[in-house]
Write a protein that holds these residues in place. Structure first.
Motif, PDB file in Angstrom:
ATOM      1  N   ARG A  61       0.856  -1.202   0.000  1.00 24.17           N
ATOM      2  CA  ARG A  61       0.000   0.000   0.000  1.00 24.17           C
ATOM      3  C   ARG A  61       0.880   1.236   0.000  1.00 24.17           C
ATOM      4  N   PRO A  62       0.370   2.370  -0.471  1.00 26.93           N
ATOM      5  CA  PRO A  62       1.196   3.586  -0.511  1.00 26.93           C
ATOM      6  C   PRO A  62       1.601   4.011   0.900  1.00 26.93           C
ATOM      7  N   PRO A  63       2.853   4.464   1.072  1.00 31.27           N
ATOM      8  CA  PRO A  63       3.324   4.877   2.397  1.00 31.27           C
ATOM      9  C   PRO A  63       2.440   5.941   3.032  1.00 31.27           C
ATOM     10  N   ALA A  64       1.868   6.824   2.200  1.00 26.08           N
ATOM     11  CA  ALA A  64       1.049   7.906   2.753  1.00 26.08           C
ATOM     12  C   ALA A  64      -0.184   7.365   3.478  1.00 26.08           C
ATOM     13  N   GLU A  65      -0.676   6.200   3.037  1.00 25.44           N
ATOM     14  CA  GLU A  65      -1.847   5.592   3.682  1.00 25.44           C
ATOM     15  C   GLU A  65      -1.450   4.955   5.005  1.00 25.44           C
ATOM     16  N   ILE A  66      -0.234   4.434   5.018  1.00 24.46           N
ATOM     17  CA  ILE A  66       0.242   3.666   6.163  1.00 24.46           C
ATOM     18  C   ILE A  66       0.755   4.555   7.299  1.00 24.46           C
ATOM     19  N   ALA A  67       1.462   5.633   6.903  1.00 22.96           N
ATOM     20  CA  ALA A  67       2.186   6.449   7.895  1.00 22.96           C
ATOM     21  C   ALA A  67       1.341   6.932   9.082  1.00 22.96           C
ATOM     22  N   PRO A  68       0.099   7.437   8.854  1.00 27.42           N
ATOM     23  CA  PRO A  68      -0.633   7.963  10.011  1.00 27.42           C
ATOM     24  C   PRO A  68      -1.072   6.870  10.984  1.00 27.42           C
ATOM     25  N   ARG A  69      -1.033   5.598  10.521  1.00 27.36           N
ATOM     26  CA  ARG A  69      -1.572   4.532  11.374  1.00 27.36           C
ATOM     27  C   ARG A  69      -0.529   3.636  12.027  1.00 27.36           C
ATOM     28  N   VAL A  70       0.723   3.694  11.552  1.00 24.44           N
ATOM     29  CA  VAL A  70       1.713   2.765  12.117  1.00 24.44           C
ATOM     30  C   VAL A  70       2.069   3.138  13.552  1.00 24.44           C
ATOM     31  N   ARG A  71       2.436   2.119  14.297  1.00 22.05           N
ATOM     32  CA  ARG A  71       2.919   2.334  15.659  1.00 22.05           C
ATOM     33  C   ARG A  71       4.410   2.046  15.630  1.00 22.05           C
ATOM     34  N   ILE A  72       5.214   3.087  15.847  1.00 18.32           N
ATOM     35  CA  ILE A  72       6.666   2.906  15.834  1.00 18.32           C
ATOM     36  C   ILE A  72       7.200   3.198  17.226  1.00 18.32           C
ATOM     37  N   GLU A  73       7.926   2.235  17.785  1.00 23.15           N
ATOM     38  CA  GLU A  73       8.511   2.433  19.119  1.00 23.15           C
ATOM     39  C   GLU A  73      10.017   2.355  18.990  1.00 23.15           C
ATOM     40  N   LEU A  74      10.706   3.342  19.544  1.00 29.35           N
ATOM     41  CA  LEU A  74      12.168   3.332  19.535  1.00 29.35           C
ATOM     42  C   LEU A  74      12.618   3.327  20.982  1.00 29.35           C
ATOM     43  N   SER A  75      13.212   2.233  21.400  1.00 29.99           N
ATOM     44  CA  SER A  75      13.750   2.283  22.760  1.00 29.99           C
ATOM     45  C   SER A  75      14.873   1.280  22.936  1.00 29.99           C
ATOM     46  N   GLY A  76      15.867   1.711  23.704  1.00 33.28           N
ATOM     47  CA  GLY A  76      17.024   0.859  23.977  1.00 33.28           C
ATOM     48  C   GLY A  76      17.724   0.378  22.720  1.00 33.28           C
ATOM     49  N   GLY A  77      17.730   1.228  21.674  1.00 39.25           N
ATOM     50  CA  GLY A  77      18.423   0.863  20.438  1.00 39.25           C
ATOM     51  C   GLY A  77      17.635  -0.090  19.554  1.00 39.25           C
ATOM     52  N   ARG A  78      16.424  -0.496  19.993  1.00 34.04           N
ATOM     53  CA  ARG A  78      15.597  -1.384  19.166  1.00 34.04           C
ATOM     54  C   ARG A  78      14.491  -0.571  18.493  1.00 34.04           C
ATOM     55  N   VAL A  79      14.023  -1.091  17.361  1.00 39.60           N
ATOM     56  CA  VAL A  79      12.934  -0.424  16.637  1.00 39.60           C
ATOM     57  C   VAL A  79      11.782  -1.409  16.505  1.00 39.60           C
ATOM     58  N   GLU A  80      10.591  -1.009  16.944  1.00 38.60           N
ATOM     59  CA  GLU A  80       9.422  -1.884  16.808  1.00 38.60           C
ATOM     60  C   GLU A  80       8.385  -1.236  15.906  1.00 38.60           C
ATOM     61  N   LEU A  81       7.890  -2.053  14.984  1.00 39.83           N
ATOM     62  CA  LEU A  81       6.841  -1.605  14.063  1.00 39.83           C
ATOM     63  C   LEU A  81       5.590  -2.422  14.377  1.00 39.83           C
ATOM     64  N   ASN A  82       4.551  -1.750  14.832  1.00 41.07           N
ATOM     65  CA  ASN A  82       3.315  -2.425  15.247  1.00 41.07           C
ATOM     66  C   ASN A  82       3.607  -3.641  16.130  1.00 41.07           C
ATOM     67  N   GLY A  83       4.534  -3.458  17.057  1.00 45.25           N
ATOM     68  CA  GLY A  83       4.826  -4.506  18.029  1.00 45.25           C
ATOM     69  C   GLY A  83       5.868  -5.532  17.595  1.00 45.25           C
ATOM     70  N   GLU A  84       6.318  -5.446  16.334  1.00 44.14           N
ATOM     71  CA  GLU A  84       7.316  -6.419  15.853  1.00 44.14           C
ATOM     72  C   GLU A  84       8.713  -5.772  15.835  1.00 44.14           C
ATOM     73  N   ASP A  85       9.716  -6.513  16.288  1.00 43.90           N
ATOM     74  CA  ASP A  85      11.080  -5.985  16.285  1.00 43.90           C
ATOM     75  C   ASP A  85      11.622  -5.993  14.848  1.00 43.90           C
ATOM     76  N   VAL A  86      11.856  -4.800  14.301  1.00 41.70           N
ATOM     77  CA  VAL A  86      12.323  -4.691  12.908  1.00 41.70           C
ATOM     78  C   VAL A  86      13.714  -4.041  12.845  1.00 41.70           C
ATOM     79  N   THR A  87      14.414  -4.046  13.986  1.00 41.02           N
ATOM     80  CA  THR A  87      15.712  -3.358  14.084  1.00 41.02           C
ATOM     81  C   THR A  87      16.646  -3.737  12.937  1.00 41.02           C
TER      82      THR A  87
END
Ligand code: DC
Length: 207
Positions: A47-73
């Protein structure tokens, strides 16, 4: 308080920002990881990034990156994701969503934030703005050493992404007028960290 470190890929922003944050006891914000996460989500979802961007959950902590709860570091560092991130980052609605997220994070606490538009758009009131650069071959050499890819290939892809990042209509990559521009071509990582930490301490003292 925000220390902004901007510049093109391979200028050493991440390593420098991380080390300076540690030295000052500030939190490190890797804004590129957020664009990479959107790029990855768009690639996967078709899907186009513009559709996705407002809804994604991105967490950055302790050097790890989580996308909608999944570790994508690790997965956000793949070359295909770099390409998808660069495209996503040229899309105004994506930038709007990411900038809003970044501003929310930076509104509390002490940060060293790195990216392309931290000093110009995200945190124009940053206590210190540093723009790190290095020659294109040197940046490609550093990135190739990190990823194990061939320098020539990195150099070619880097030129395409640099061009896109610099010429996009919204928030093109450019130093803020008051940024300290530091050319790191002939500097070691330690030297750059020392210089930026020194600038940061001066900025903190002057507040
Ligand atoms: O720094 P990086 O390579 O992880 O960034 C990934 C992409 O996101 C890159 O094409 C530049 C873009 N980006 C941006 O436009 N604005 C930011 N603040 C950070 C990254």
């Amino acid at each position: 308080m925000v220390i902004a470190i901007d510049g093109p890929a391979g200028a050493g922003k991440s390593s420098v920002a991380r080390a300076v944050a540690e030295e000052l006891g500030f939190t490190f914000l890797d804004s590129g990881a957020m664009y990479r996460s959107v790029g990855l989500a768009a690639m996967r979802g078709g899907r186009p990034p513009a559709e996705i961007a407002p809804r994604v959950r991105i967490e950055l902590s302790g050097g790890r990156v989580e996308l909608n709860g999944e570790d994508v570091t690790e997965s956000i560092r793949a070359p295909r994701v770099s390409e998808a991130a660069s495209r996503a980052a040229a899309d105004p609605p994506v930038r709007q969503a990411m900038v809003a997220m970044q501003r929310r994070l930076l509104s509390e606490g002490d940060w060293v934030a790195e990216g392309r538009d931290i000093g110009t758009v995200v945190a124009p009131d940053a206590a210190l703005k540093v723009f790190l650069t290095a020659s294109a071959p040197e940046r490609a050499r550093r990135r190739a050493a990190e990823s194990g890819a061939a320098v020539e290939m990195v150099l070619t892809e880097q030129a395409i992404r640099d061009q896109r990042d610099r010429t996009r209509a919204h928030s093109p990559l450019e130093p803020a007028p008051e940024a300290v521009v530091l050319d790191t071509t002939n500097m070691t990582l330690d030297e750059v960290v020392r210089r930026v930490a020194e600038l940061a301490r001066e900025a903190i003292k002057g507040l």
